[in-house]
Design a protein around this motif. Structure first.
Motif, PDB file in Angstrom:
ATOM      1  N   UNK A 374       0.821  -1.207   0.000  1.00  0.00           N
ATOM      2  CA  UNK A 374       0.000   0.000   0.000  1.00  0.00           C
ATOM      3  C   UNK A 374       0.847   1.246   0.000  1.00  0.00           C
ATOM      4  N   UNK A 375       0.227   2.351   0.403  1.00  0.00           N
ATOM      5  CA  UNK A 375       0.867   3.659   0.453  1.00  0.00           C
ATOM      6  C   UNK A 375       1.487   3.835   1.835  1.00  0.00           C
ATOM      7  N   UNK A 376       2.798   3.940   1.890  1.00  0.00           N
ATOM      8  CA  UNK A 376       3.490   4.025   3.179  1.00  0.00           C
ATOM      9  C   UNK A 376       3.088   5.275   3.953  1.00  0.00           C
ATOM     10  N   UNK A 377       2.891   6.400   3.250  1.00  0.00           N
ATOM     11  CA  UNK A 377       2.522   7.631   3.949  1.00  0.00           C
ATOM     12  C   UNK A 377       1.120   7.538   4.540  1.00  0.00           C
ATOM     13  N   UNK A 378       0.193   6.927   3.807  1.00  0.00           N
ATOM     14  CA  UNK A 378      -1.148   6.786   4.349  1.00  0.00           C
ATOM     15  C   UNK A 378      -1.172   5.809   5.525  1.00  0.00           C
ATOM     16  N   UNK A 379      -0.420   4.719   5.420  1.00  0.00           N
ATOM     17  CA  UNK A 379      -0.358   3.778   6.535  1.00  0.00           C
ATOM     18  C   UNK A 379       0.281   4.420   7.766  1.00  0.00           C
ATOM     19  N   UNK A 380       1.273   5.255   7.556  1.00  0.00           N
ATOM     20  CA  UNK A 380       1.863   5.977   8.680  1.00  0.00           C
ATOM     21  C   UNK A 380       0.835   6.918   9.308  1.00  0.00           C
ATOM     22  N   UNK A 381       0.018   7.557   8.468  1.00  0.00           N
ATOM     23  CA  UNK A 381      -1.015   8.446   8.994  1.00  0.00           C
ATOM     24  C   UNK A 381      -2.045   7.654   9.802  1.00  0.00           C
ATOM     25  N   UNK A 382      -2.386   6.464   9.356  1.00  0.00           N
ATOM     26  CA  UNK A 382      -3.312   5.610  10.109  1.00  0.00           C
ATOM     27  C   UNK A 382      -2.754   5.322  11.499  1.00  0.00           C
ATOM     28  N   UNK A 383      -1.477   4.928  11.565  1.00  0.00           N
ATOM     29  CA  UNK A 383      -0.865   4.609  12.860  1.00  0.00           C
ATOM     30  C   UNK A 383      -0.768   5.844  13.755  1.00  0.00           C
ATOM     31  N   UNK A 384      -0.422   6.983  13.163  1.00  0.00           N
ATOM     32  CA  UNK A 384      -0.314   8.208  13.951  1.00  0.00           C
ATOM     33  C   UNK A 384      -1.664   8.595  14.547  1.00  0.00           C
ATOM     34  N   UNK A 385      -2.717   8.461  13.751  1.00  0.00           N
ATOM     35  CA  UNK A 385      -4.039   8.819  14.267  1.00  0.00           C
ATOM     36  C   UNK A 385      -4.464   7.892  15.401  1.00  0.00           C
ATOM     37  N   UNK A 386      -4.205   6.582  15.245  1.00  0.00           N
ATOM     38  CA  UNK A 386      -4.566   5.654  16.301  1.00  0.00           C
ATOM     39  C   UNK A 386      -3.750   5.909  17.570  1.00  0.00           C
ATOM     40  N   UNK A 387      -2.452   6.154  17.400  1.00  0.00           N
ATOM     41  CA  UNK A 387      -1.618   6.446  18.565  1.00  0.00           C
ATOM     42  C   UNK A 387      -2.013   7.769  19.218  1.00  0.00           C
ATOM     43  N   UNK A 388      -2.265   8.786  18.402  1.00  0.00           N
ATOM     44  CA  UNK A 388      -2.675  10.067  18.963  1.00  0.00           C
ATOM     45  C   UNK A 388      -3.990   9.959  19.721  1.00  0.00           C
ATOM     46  N   UNK A 389      -4.941   9.209  19.182  1.00  0.00           N
ATOM     47  CA  UNK A 389      -6.210   9.016  19.874  1.00  0.00           C
ATOM     48  C   UNK A 389      -6.006   8.276  21.192  1.00  0.00           C
ATOM     49  N   UNK A 390      -5.152   7.245  21.175  1.00  0.00           N
ATOM     50  CA  UNK A 390      -4.907   6.486  22.403  1.00  0.00           C
ATOM     51  C   UNK A 390      -4.199   7.337  23.448  1.00  0.00           C
ATOM     52  N   UNK A 391      -3.191   8.098  23.043  1.00  0.00           N
ATOM     53  CA  UNK A 391      -2.460   8.936  23.996  1.00  0.00           C
ATOM     54  C   UNK A 391      -3.360  10.033  24.569  1.00  0.00           C
ATOM     55  N   UNK A 392      -4.325  10.507  23.781  1.00  0.00           N
ATOM     56  CA  UNK A 392      -5.207  11.575  24.245  1.00  0.00           C
ATOM     57  C   UNK A 392      -6.148  11.093  25.339  1.00  0.00           C
TER      58      UNK A 392
END
Length: 482
Positions: A374-392
């Motif tokens: 897949x698209x590495x940048x989009x997959x990175x964005x998916x992980x960042x959003x999940x991590x950011x939501x969890x940390x929040x």
């Protein structure tokens, strides 16, 4: 197609049975006389031909109709009745024509009519009866719709018109005197053929004009539909042909356009609402500082304003990303080999040093490489959003785990926060949705992180959902293995 084959086979078998019966009757009549005068007077199969004349051809047509009725089991009663009637009329007309030919031939060649009937019946009459009856049944069925479809109406009109005109021409030639045959041939060549072609064309023209009325109705309705009347739909004819499918496809397209327009309007309204609040707060903060400059800590004002600008920039980036996703195909554009486990490990290490994660303990675990395409940048964005939501929302711990199964790479992000109630597990993936625990804009985001993450997962052929957890929230993403 079962009724088409069954009706054709029945029509062919009726002809085969009739000519075989005539041949057997001819053989039972004994040897043929040697004397020519007796040979001409010997009516060997006259009674059998009389029976075929009446009620033989009608019995054959009824037999074909019965076979067709049972073969159309499962269709609507109107379709069964129309198809059965067509099979009976077509086969009956063909049988009547063949029997009439036998009645005309028997007085002329009584010693040969049974043999000719057998030869011509097996080679031409039987196959032609089967083919013509099958074609008529196929035309009448209309794929089970309430009316005969447009192409089949054209076929039926052209075939009926040309057949009737040709039959009339043959009858006239039959009635003409032998000595006038050259004149009759000249008239048929110079006048008859053009007249047949002209009348057939006229019949097809009227049939096509009548059949294309639904297309004109569809065109008029589409001409009146605008962006303010996307709830209107084109009329759907009661046929399962190309015109009916065109109308249904047009209405499906209008459904999608209406839904897309509604989503766009909702998106614009939500975006305007989300942007208005921080802009109003930023404006009020700056205007208050300008009106009362004495005692204002300008470094603090600038720092708070810069934080608001950062939040606005992040929101604008999310809105642009969603707008770009909505305007492209639902697939990831870039295709490359991505190790989801290594990407998750790098992002966990990076988040450990971010301000929102300093009070948290982030842990990571993986069974091994988890490769996806897949698209590495989009997959990175998916992980960042999940991590950011969890940390929040986490209280003290965030856990990231990556594993693989037979077909998928599975990413799990767990936190020990308040969790997501079962009633809200679908709603959290809607845009601009905040749960009650995160409605303050200082603690919660704009409600776009999880919708963006799910959109990226779907574009990669995967899923993102909320799993069961004893404490906190557990978000599970599944992506096809590369």
């Amino acid at each position: 197609m079962r009724a088409v084959w069954a009706a054709g086979a029945a029509a062919w078998l009726v002809v085969v049975g009739a000519v075989v019966w005539l041949e057997l009757a001819d053989r039972r009549a004994g040897p043929r006389p040697v004397v020519i005068a007796e040979l001409i007077r010997d009516d060997r199969v006259g009674p059998q031909i009389a029976l075929l004349t009446w009620p033989g051809f009608a019995v054959g047509a009824v037999g074909v109709a019965v076979v067709c009725w049972f073969a159309t089991h499962g269709h609507a009663r109107a379709v069964r009745g129309r198809t059965t009637l067509t099979a009976a009329v077509t086969s009956g007309a063909l049988y009547a024509t063949y029997v009439w030919w036998l009645g005309q031939e028997n007085p002329l060649k009584p010693w040969l009519v049974a043999e000719e009937a057998l030869r011509w019946g097996l080679m031409f009459i039987g196959p032609s009866a089967g083919v013509l009856t099958s074609a008529a049944v196929w035309t009448a069925m209309g794929r089970g719709a309430g009316r005969v479809s447009f192409p089949r109406r054209l076929v039926l009109t052209a075939a009926a018109g040309a057949g009737a005109l040709s039959l009339s021409g043959v009858y006239l030639l039959r009635q003409a005197q032998v000595e006038r045959a050259p004149d009759v041939f000249g008239i048929a060549l110079t006048t008859g053929a053009p007249v047949v072609a002209l009348l057939t064309g006229v019949l097809v023209h009227f049939a096509a004009a009548r059949a294309l009325r639904p297309v004109e109705a569809i065109r008029r309705e589409l001409e009146d539909i605008t962006s303010h009347s996307l709830d209107r739909r084109v009329p759907v004819p009661a046929t399962d042909d190309v015109i009916g499918r065109l109308a249904r496809t047009t209405n499906d397209t209008l459904d999608r356009l209406e839904q897309a327009s509604a989503r766009q309007q909702q998106f614009v309204a939500d975006a305007a609402h989300e942007l208005r609040s921080p802009l109003a707060a930023l404006r009020a903060q700056l205007e208050s500082a300008l009106r009362h400059p004495d005692g204002v800590s300008w470094p603090t004002v600038v720092e708070d304003a810069a934080a608001d600008v950062v939040r606005l920039q992040e929101l604008a980036d999310d809105l642009l990303l969603l707008a770009g996703m909505d305007g492209t195909r639902h697939r990831a554009r870039a295709v490359e080999d991505v190790d989801l486990a290594a990407l998750a490990e790098d992002l966990v290490r990076e988040h450990q040093h971010l301000p929102e994660a300093r009070r948290l303990r982030l842990s990571y675990g993986a069974e091994g490489p988890a490769r996806v395409v897949g698209d590495a940048r989009q997959l990175e964005r998916l992980l960042r959003n999940l991590l950011g939501n969890a940390c929040r929302h986490a209280g003290s711990t965030v856990t990231v785990a990556v594993r693989t199964d037979a077909t998928s790479a599975v990413l799990e992000v767990l936190d020990d926060g308040p969790g997501i109630p079962p009633a809200d597990r679908h709603r959290v993936f809607e845009r601009f949705t905040r749960l009650d625990e995160s409605r303050t804009r200082a603690a919660g985001g704009a409600g776009l992180g999880l919708p963006i993450a799910r959109e990226i997962a779907v574009r990669h052929g995967g899923t993102l959902g909320v799993g069961e957890s004893a404490r906190g929230a557990r978000l599970v993403a599944r992506l096809p293995k590369g």
